[in-house]
Motif scaffolding. Sequence first.
Motif, PDB file in Angstrom:
ATOM      1  N   ASN A   2      -5.403 -11.456  31.030  1.00  0.00           N
ATOM      2  CA  ASN A   2      -5.630 -10.231  31.786  1.00  0.00           C
ATOM      3  C   ASN A   2      -6.909  -9.570  31.262  1.00  0.00           C
ATOM      4  N   ASP A  40       0.458  -4.657  32.691  1.00  0.00           N
ATOM      5  CA  ASP A  40      -0.643  -5.608  32.704  1.00  0.00           C
ATOM      6  C   ASP A  40      -0.167  -7.041  32.511  1.00  0.00           C
ATOM      7  N   ASN A  82      -4.563  -6.846  37.148  1.00  0.00           N
ATOM      8  CA  ASN A  82      -5.421  -6.875  35.964  1.00  0.00           C
ATOM      9  C   ASN A  82      -5.729  -8.303  35.521  1.00  0.00           C
TER      10      ASN A  82
END
Length: 188
Positions: free
Chosen positions: A133, A72, A100
């Motif tokens: 994110n 991520d 993300n």
Amino acid sequence: SLIGDDVVTIPLNGNYQELGYEASYGNLDLTDAVEVSGQIDTSIVGEYKLTYKISYNNIQKELSRTIVVVDDSLVITVSLSTTSYTNETVVASVSVIGDNFLALILPNKIVKNEKTATYSITNNGTYTFLAYNQNGDIFQKVITVNNIDKITPKVSCTATINPNNTAIKVVASDKLSGIKNYVYQDGT
């Protein structure tokens, strides 16, 4: 039975926390008899399987949980329209790389929901770009701009004339050292 979801997602280099399980036969608690097998490497993106197995009284039961390790992380890149001395605005082209993605925050606190943006820089200084994110993790890129020179160079010239010679003194300065050179002209 498994406590929690059958599929659990965790970030790269994150920690997996076992959600738990229960096993019983009638009123008899057999949780301590469950054998858990499988390996998880949170330093490598991928899917991992944990198996929960119990055997009791000729009855066997097996359940599994999938652990998904995802990357991520976000990387912010910034390129400047010029790194040479200029008296004009420097434009920073900003890009966020990674999945993300949620938001990009420019130094003036403007929030962008796109992975690319431009930011105009009119003064020398340090500028921080942030990216979030979907997990709420913050990533940052700090740049320093020191090539904007809006202060005019200062030059003074004095001449002392004597019968036998003339002394000329030239003093030039530039606060940001953007002067590359100066040339004497004899006026002819």
